[in-house]
Design an enzyme around this catalytic site. Sequence first.
Site, PDB file in Angstrom:
ATOM      1  N   ALA A 131     -15.310  -5.529 -34.285  1.00 19.38           N
ATOM      2  CA  ALA A 131     -14.767  -6.847 -34.403  1.00 19.38           C
ATOM      3  C   ALA A 131     -13.627  -6.546 -33.139  1.00 19.38           C
ATOM      4  CB  ALA A 131     -13.390  -6.335 -35.427  1.00 19.38           C
ATOM      5  N   ASP A 134     -23.516   1.824 -33.074  1.00 20.95           N
ATOM      6  CA  ASP A 134     -21.599   1.083 -32.841  1.00 20.95           C
ATOM      7  C   ASP A 134     -20.651   1.766 -34.130  1.00 20.95           C
ATOM      8  OD1 ASP A 134     -19.617  -0.021 -31.739  1.00 20.95           O
ATOM      9  OD2 ASP A 134     -19.191  -1.382 -33.942  1.00 20.95           O
ATOM     10  N   ARG A 147     -22.081   0.559 -41.222  1.00 20.75           N
ATOM     11  CA  ARG A 147     -20.654   0.997 -41.873  1.00 20.75           C
ATOM     12  C   ARG A 147     -21.633   2.750 -41.346  1.00 20.75           C
ATOM     13  NH1 ARG A 147     -15.931   0.948 -41.933  1.00 20.75           N
ATOM     14  NH2 ARG A 147     -15.516  -0.989 -42.062  1.00 20.75           N
ATOM     15  N   HIS A 182     -17.435   1.838 -31.697  1.00 22.36           N
ATOM     16  CA  HIS A 182     -16.546   1.355 -33.032  1.00 22.36           C
ATOM     17  C   HIS A 182     -16.460  -0.356 -32.332  1.00 22.36           C
ATOM     18  CE1 HIS A 182     -16.369   1.724 -37.596  1.00 22.36           C
ATOM     19  NE2 HIS A 182     -16.070  -0.094 -37.236  1.00 22.36           N
ATOM     20  N   GLU A 230     -15.452   9.712 -37.036  1.00 19.28           N
ATOM     21  CA  GLU A 230     -15.347   8.831 -36.151  1.00 19.28           C
ATOM     22  C   GLU A 230     -14.088   9.055 -35.829  1.00 19.28           C
ATOM     23  OE1 GLU A 230     -15.820   4.836 -36.676  1.00 19.28           O
ATOM     24  OE2 GLU A 230     -17.259   4.287 -36.716  1.00 19.28           O
ATOM     25  N   ILE A 282     -22.708 -10.958 -42.622  1.00 21.67           N
ATOM     26  CA  ILE A 282     -22.681 -10.496 -41.333  1.00 21.67           C
ATOM     27  C   ILE A 282     -24.475 -10.471 -41.296  1.00 21.67           C
ATOM     28  CG2 ILE A 282     -22.957  -8.521 -39.447  1.00 21.67           C
ATOM     29  CD1 ILE A 282     -20.491  -8.018 -40.541  1.00 21.67           C
TER      30      ILE A 282
END
Length: 529
Positions: free
Chosen positions: A282, A255, A231, A279, A260, A151
């Site tokens: 993806a 993000d 993360r 988040h 969470e 990434i």
Amino acid sequence: MKILVADKVSPKGVEYLRQQPGLSVVEAYGSTPEQVLGLVGDVHAIIVRSETKITAEVIAAAPLLKVVGRAGVGVDNVDVEAATDRGVIVMNTPSGNTIATAELTFTHILCGARPVPQAAASMREGRWDRKNFSGGELFRKTLGVVGLGRIGGEVAKRAQAFGMRVIAYDPYLAPSRAKAMQVEGVSLDTLLVQSDYITVHMPLTEATHHMIDEAALAKCKHGVRLFNCARGGIIKETALIAALQSGQVAAAGLDVYEDEPLAADSPLRSLPGLTLTPHLGASTAEAQESVGIEVAEQVADVLQGGVIRNAVNMPSLDAAALKTLGPYMELGQSLGALVQQLGPKQIDSLNITYWGRVIDLDANAITRAIQRGFLRRISGEAINYVNAPVALKRLGVQSKVLKSTDEVDYTELISVEAVAPDGTVAAAKGTLVGKTGKARVVEINNREVEVEAVGKLLIIENQDQPGMIGYVGNLLGRDRVNIANMSLSRTGPGETALIVINLDSEPSAETRAELKANPAIKMAKFVQI
């Protein structure tokens, strides 16, 4: 073999599994933990996303389980330690959402340069406020990428397209790869000092937890812009809040979060210079389809052919790697089994040395094969390439690996030594010979031999004297045990000799007892590898 798809993944992935011969699929979306326990008793594989928890209890209830596939990157919902202990492979799909996460990261970077979310919100409120939403350009600015994996590398490409200078910190980054990507590899301190924009793409570990904290932010340029789509916990949130309030950080984008979902009263929600997304890394149709198909293919590969990709608890082996490493792994397993049967029951360390061409291969996979071979007669068939290192450690045995560049008589050579607490060593060396790469044992306890590294072996250490070979041959003949091959070695005339015999069948207990009772024979062991 049965596959439980516990969370909803791409229908194309499920259909792929259904088309594979020998595989059956059970879809059980939205199952409660109790229902999952009731479903796993006869499954060989489980596929999840993030909803279903694969706990130690679930793993214990699935005696046939071979693999857990996670459609996504994180495996927080899988008890990897319990899976490893049971020899269950845990795989994720790190490449399926690479582009989606890279694009979201760059969206955050653009929003950090130009306050588009804030301007859009003001427009919805009926305002026309051009002066308060002035931004900056990315052109000729420096982007610091912390972690230049898949990434991070894609983000770097996009930054270069915008005319940014890209520097990167990655402790595992080879200089050749950085040069090929036209990225300058630097220390973390240098990155913090020089960057106008910083984006993090590291896994969350003890080493990376809060790696961007108050001290790190104090080293940055005043007005730096900071982004995290990797993360939660890599950036210390309290430090970021203080830096945004003071102006040390001019803008940021997150993000992912330490906890969470993000609490409704989190102070992060009230900071005007901070862009937040829930988040979404993806969350594209393409990424979800990609990871669904990818996890299906990976699980099918494990069940059908032993090919392992993207495993988090053992080396990954694709078809090409498995073809190359297979003969070495078989040799290693044979050497491990041989040394375990030759040596004492208790050992302190298992020492493994590689020479020649083998040192350029994935020695980790070969090492696990050696460990598995050593443990097979100790721990049984439950031992495999996944849990062998854990089982060895549990026995208090250290595993020491050395790659040697010293010259040896073979193009490639593997040595295995089992060292007992009193210093006693049982050792064997092996290599591959011929075009087909047949495994051969070429040394046992410092004696040169040449025997096939497979099947049944009778190993005899005796006083070198006339008639010993005839005596052993006659004794085995009376027992109807056929000799397939024999190798002889001695320290010198009249001293100690070693006889290693490949047998077609196992000698009887009476024959072995007679061998051991012979005063000229110091050691006689039947070994099965």
